[in-house]
Every structure is written in C-alpha cells, then in structure tokens.
Design a protein around this motif. Structure first.
Motif, PDB file in Angstrom:
ATOM      1  N   SER A 127       1.029  -1.200   0.165  1.00  0.00           N
ATOM      2  CA  SER A 127       0.104  -0.117   0.128  1.00  0.00           C
ATOM      3  C   SER A 127       0.758   1.242  -0.222  1.00  0.00           C
ATOM      4  O   SER A 127       1.719   0.967   1.151  1.00  0.00           O
ATOM      5  CB  SER A 127      -0.785  -0.576   0.981  1.00  0.00           C
ATOM      6  N   PRO A 128       0.354   2.090  -0.701  1.00  0.00           N
ATOM      7  CA  PRO A 128       1.753   3.790  -0.782  1.00  0.00           C
ATOM      8  C   PRO A 128       1.639   4.327   0.391  1.00  0.00           C
ATOM      9  O   PRO A 128       2.685   4.544   0.778  1.00  0.00           O
ATOM     10  CB  PRO A 128       0.493   4.439  -1.819  1.00  0.00           C
ATOM     11  N   GLY A 129       0.632   4.041   1.212  1.00  0.00           N
ATOM     12  CA  GLY A 129       0.701   4.731   2.464  1.00  0.00           C
ATOM     13  C   GLY A 129       0.590   2.674   3.763  1.00  0.00           C
ATOM     14  O   GLY A 129       0.799   3.825   4.885  1.00  0.00           O
ATOM     15  N   GLN A 130       0.715   2.012   3.665  1.00  0.00           N
ATOM     16  CA  GLN A 130       1.426   0.628   3.842  1.00  0.00           C
ATOM     17  C   GLN A 130       0.145   0.790   5.227  1.00  0.00           C
ATOM     18  O   GLN A 130      -0.061   0.410   6.015  1.00  0.00           O
ATOM     19  CB  GLN A 130       1.960   1.173   5.262  1.00  0.00           C
ATOM     20  N   TYR A 131      -1.317   0.677   4.136  1.00  0.00           N
ATOM     21  CA  TYR A 131      -2.378   0.602   4.732  1.00  0.00           C
ATOM     22  C   TYR A 131      -2.477  -0.913   5.579  1.00  0.00           C
ATOM     23  O   TYR A 131      -2.453  -1.702   4.356  1.00  0.00           O
ATOM     24  CB  TYR A 131      -3.697   1.085   4.723  1.00  0.00           C
ATOM     25  N   SER A 132      -3.227  -1.329   6.437  1.00  0.00           N
ATOM     26  CA  SER A 132      -3.159  -2.488   6.032  1.00  0.00           C
ATOM     27  C   SER A 132      -4.136  -3.933   5.373  1.00  0.00           C
ATOM     28  O   SER A 132      -5.530  -2.753   4.927  1.00  0.00           O
ATOM     29  CB  SER A 132      -4.363  -3.142   7.531  1.00  0.00           C
ATOM     30  N   MET A 133      -4.599  -5.147   5.666  1.00  0.00           N
ATOM     31  CA  MET A 133      -5.669  -4.984   4.169  1.00  0.00           C
ATOM     32  C   MET A 133      -7.043  -5.287   4.747  1.00  0.00           C
ATOM     33  O   MET A 133      -7.768  -4.572   3.511  1.00  0.00           O
ATOM     34  CB  MET A 133      -5.753  -7.067   4.074  1.00  0.00           C
ATOM     35  N   ALA A 134      -7.585  -5.266   5.752  1.00  0.00           N
ATOM     36  CA  ALA A 134      -8.086  -4.443   6.293  1.00  0.00           C
ATOM     37  C   ALA A 134      -8.874  -3.358   5.750  1.00  0.00           C
ATOM     38  O   ALA A 134      -9.916  -3.081   5.993  1.00  0.00           O
ATOM     39  CB  ALA A 134      -8.845  -4.911   8.055  1.00  0.00           C
ATOM     40  N   ALA A 135      -7.863  -2.120   6.314  1.00  0.00           N
ATOM     41  CA  ALA A 135      -8.514  -1.305   5.431  1.00  0.00           C
ATOM     42  C   ALA A 135      -9.065  -0.893   4.117  1.00  0.00           C
ATOM     43  O   ALA A 135      -9.285  -0.076   3.663  1.00  0.00           O
ATOM     44  CB  ALA A 135      -7.223   0.076   6.241  1.00  0.00           C
ATOM     45  N   ALA A 136      -7.961  -1.725   3.601  1.00  0.00           N
ATOM     46  CA  ALA A 136      -7.924  -1.326   2.384  1.00  0.00           C
ATOM     47  C   ALA A 136      -8.853  -1.786   1.821  1.00  0.00           C
ATOM     48  O   ALA A 136     -10.264  -1.641   1.323  1.00  0.00           O
ATOM     49  CB  ALA A 136      -6.919  -2.142   1.430  1.00  0.00           C
ATOM     50  N   LEU A 137      -9.268  -3.221   2.302  1.00  0.00           N
ATOM     51  CA  LEU A 137     -10.425  -3.612   1.889  1.00  0.00           C
ATOM     52  C   LEU A 137     -12.032  -3.046   2.349  1.00  0.00           C
ATOM     53  O   LEU A 137     -13.344  -2.530   1.474  1.00  0.00           O
ATOM     54  CB  LEU A 137     -10.563  -4.836   2.939  1.00  0.00           C
ATOM     55  N   VAL A 138     -11.814  -2.349   3.118  1.00  0.00           N
ATOM     56  CA  VAL A 138     -13.198  -1.507   3.165  1.00  0.00           C
ATOM     57  C   VAL A 138     -13.733  -0.148   3.517  1.00  0.00           C
ATOM     58  O   VAL A 138     -14.276   0.053   1.771  1.00  0.00           O
ATOM     59  CB  VAL A 138     -13.643  -1.038   5.262  1.00  0.00           C
ATOM     60  N   CYS A 139     -11.818   0.320   2.597  1.00  0.00           N
ATOM     61  CA  CYS A 139     -11.753   2.115   1.694  1.00  0.00           C
ATOM     62  C   CYS A 139     -12.071   1.522   0.480  1.00  0.00           C
ATOM     63  O   CYS A 139     -13.346   1.915   0.104  1.00  0.00           O
ATOM     64  CB  CYS A 139     -10.367   2.388   1.126  1.00  0.00           C
ATOM     65  N   GLU A 140     -12.290  -0.041  -0.317  1.00  0.00           N
ATOM     66  CA  GLU A 140     -12.715  -0.250  -2.050  1.00  0.00           C
ATOM     67  C   GLU A 140     -13.693  -0.129  -1.717  1.00  0.00           C
ATOM     68  O   GLU A 140     -14.566  -0.267  -2.472  1.00  0.00           O
ATOM     69  CB  GLU A 140     -11.759  -1.738  -2.438  1.00  0.00           C
ATOM     70  N   VAL A 141     -14.707  -1.278  -1.445  1.00  0.00           N
ATOM     71  CA  VAL A 141     -16.064  -1.019  -1.013  1.00  0.00           C
ATOM     72  C   VAL A 141     -16.726  -0.115  -0.982  1.00  0.00           C
ATOM     73  O   VAL A 141     -18.519   0.158  -1.764  1.00  0.00           O
ATOM     74  CB  VAL A 141     -15.638  -2.512   0.479  1.00  0.00           C
ATOM     75  N   VAL A 142     -16.208   0.452  -0.057  1.00  0.00           N
ATOM     76  CA  VAL A 142     -17.059   1.871   0.089  1.00  0.00           C
ATOM     77  C   VAL A 142     -17.275   2.799  -0.877  1.00  0.00           C
ATOM     78  O   VAL A 142     -17.849   3.792  -1.433  1.00  0.00           O
ATOM     79  CB  VAL A 142     -16.362   2.595   1.741  1.00  0.00           C
ATOM     80  N   MET A 143     -15.786   2.945  -1.427  1.00  0.00           N
ATOM     81  CA  MET A 143     -15.122   3.805  -2.894  1.00  0.00           C
ATOM     82  C   MET A 143     -16.574   3.862  -3.558  1.00  0.00           C
ATOM     83  O   MET A 143     -17.120   4.035  -4.247  1.00  0.00           O
ATOM     84  CB  MET A 143     -14.122   3.888  -2.909  1.00  0.00           C
ATOM     85  N   THR A 144     -16.501   1.926  -4.042  1.00  0.00           N
ATOM     86  CA  THR A 144     -17.073   1.148  -4.963  1.00  0.00           C
ATOM     87  C   THR A 144     -18.692   1.379  -5.074  1.00  0.00           C
ATOM     88  O   THR A 144     -19.722   1.372  -5.818  1.00  0.00           O
ATOM     89  CB  THR A 144     -17.502  -0.034  -5.561  1.00  0.00           C
ATOM     90  N   ALA A 145     -19.306   0.990  -4.082  1.00  0.00           N
ATOM     91  CA  ALA A 145     -20.377   2.037  -3.376  1.00  0.00           C
ATOM     92  C   ALA A 145     -21.332   3.066  -3.633  1.00  0.00           C
ATOM     93  O   ALA A 145     -22.288   2.862  -4.637  1.00  0.00           O
ATOM     94  CB  ALA A 145     -20.282   0.671  -1.788  1.00  0.00           C
ATOM     95  N   PHE A 146     -19.786   3.811  -3.688  1.00  0.00           N
ATOM     96  CA  PHE A 146     -20.426   5.340  -3.781  1.00  0.00           C
ATOM     97  C   PHE A 146     -20.460   5.498  -5.213  1.00  0.00           C
ATOM     98  O   PHE A 146     -21.029   6.090  -5.688  1.00  0.00           O
ATOM     99  CB  PHE A 146     -19.557   5.798  -2.946  1.00  0.00           C
TER     100      PHE A 146
END
Length: 238
Positions: A127-146
């Motif tokens: 991750s460019p900011g070293q974010y965890s798998m859980a953080a990345a998963l939630v980010c991608e789900v929320v961003m795609t939903a919106f």
C-alpha cells in the motif's frame, strides 16, 4: 438504437483501454518525474478525465461501463440483463490488459527504466501508505459503493443525461484523491488486472482483493439505490 454485441464489446474494450492507459499512464510515466508536478492531484484528474472523455465517446454504444464492478452493479440494480455481463467483463479485462501491455512497452523504452510497482494496487507493505488489508478492503468497498450510487443517480430518468459523464468522471477523480494512499485506488477489477500482469509478483498475489472488494461494493451500492431511490432505466452512462 440497438447495437450489435461486437460493437458493444468493442466500445467497452476501447473505453477500458483508454481508462487504464490514461490513468495508469499518468502514474507510471508522468508522476515518476517530480519536476512535472502532477502528483496525487494529477493522477486523480487523469483517471477522472479518461472516464469523462470515454463516456461521451463510447457510452452511446455500450453505456460506457469500462469496469466489471460497474457492469455487475448495474445488473444488481436491474439496469442491465445478467446475460450481457460476461461479454462486458471479458471486453473490459482484455482492454485493460492490452493497455497495460502498451504502457509497459513505452515505459520500458528508455535506458535503466525502473517501473516500480507499475501502478498496481496493493495493501499492507504494498500500500502506498502501508495500510492494512482490512483498511484497504473497507476503503475499496465503500468507494465502489458510492461510485455506483453516483452512476445510478446521474443516469436516472429524472437526471440530466447530458452531464452524467461529467458527474461520474468527477466522482472517480474524488475517489482517487481519497484512496490512492490506501490502495493506489482500484474500484475497478479490470484496471487492477492489467497492471498486475506486468508488476512484481506481489500484485498478482493481492489481485483477489481488488476483484472481491469492488464487486461487493458495487452490489452494496446497487442494493442501497434500489431500496432508497430506484427507478427503471437502461444502463446508459452517457
């Protein structure tokens, strides 16, 4: 006007090629040179501009999805028959892979070329900011939903179709501004697959997440829209 499957698939191939080449190309070719100054804002705008231009150029033929998650979300929302989904997804993935191949050829065409992560998506150490798998998963789900909510709202019968492509492109630019530090921004399994083929092995190892999360997010966005704001319409983006 009804278009043949060949024309629809061709439009999706070209649109996804343009999105991947333009967006990832801005990161691989331009952002690699700090003196050019495009940075996070420039890459984000590049992805948004590819959607705006692609939607108006190819949208009248295929609806301008350029993204398997978008096509899947439109099926869940009742905007597109499920029988059309496989053709869209294949055209999109092939288009993204072709674009990544052309981009790789160009980017490696100088002495000592260092392609780094080749605009691939990743989590944890990648991750460019070293974010965890859980953080990345939630980010991608929320961003795609919106992203799906914006697409469905902008293309609704009550909305002004003339500005749908602009709204969707600006939404994608905003998504990148927020999530590039987290995952390098996917919200698009095809866009993730193309660069992963030419990136270091970790990109292929983590690719599963950039299929699962956007598809889950797209389904979630489509369901929320159907429950709260649904109306019948074809899956036309521009």
């Amino acid at each position: 006007m009804q278009h043949s499957n060949f024309k629809i698939w061709s439009a999706e191939f070209l649109g996804t090629f343009w999105l991947t080449f333009g967006g990832c190309g801005s990161a691989v070719l331009a952002a690699a040179f700090p003196e050019l100054g495009i940075g996070l804002l420039g890459v984000s705008l590049a992805f948004g501009l590819t959607v705006v231009t692609g939607a108006y150029a190819f949208g009248p033929v295929s609806g301008g999805h350029f993204n398997p998650a978008v096509s899947f979300g439109l099926v869940v929302a009742g905007r597109m028959p499920a029988s059309q989904l496989p053709g869209y997804v294949v055209a999109q993935v092939v288009g993204a892979c072709a674009a990544a191949g052309v981009l790789y050829f160009i980017a490696s065409g100088k002495p000592g070329a260092d392609l780094g992560g080749f605009a691939a998506n990743g989590f944890g150490a990648n991750s460019p900011g070293q974010y965890s798998m859980a953080a990345a998963l939630v980010c991608e789900v929320v961003m795609t939903a919106f992203f799906l909510l914006v697409i469905l709202g902008a293309t609704a019968q009550r909305a002004s179709n003339a500005f749908a492509g602009m709204a969707i492109g600006l939404c994608l630019a905003l998504i990148h501004l927020v999530s590039i530090p987290v995952t390098n921004t996917s919200v698009n399994p095809a866009r993730s697959t193309g660069p992963a083929l030419f990136a270091p092995q970790w990109a292929m190892d983590q690719l599963w997440m950039f299929w699962v999360a956007p598809l889950v997010g797209a389904a979630l966005g489509a369901i929320i829209y159907r429950v709260t704001m649904s109306e019948s319409r074809t899956a036309q983006i521009a």
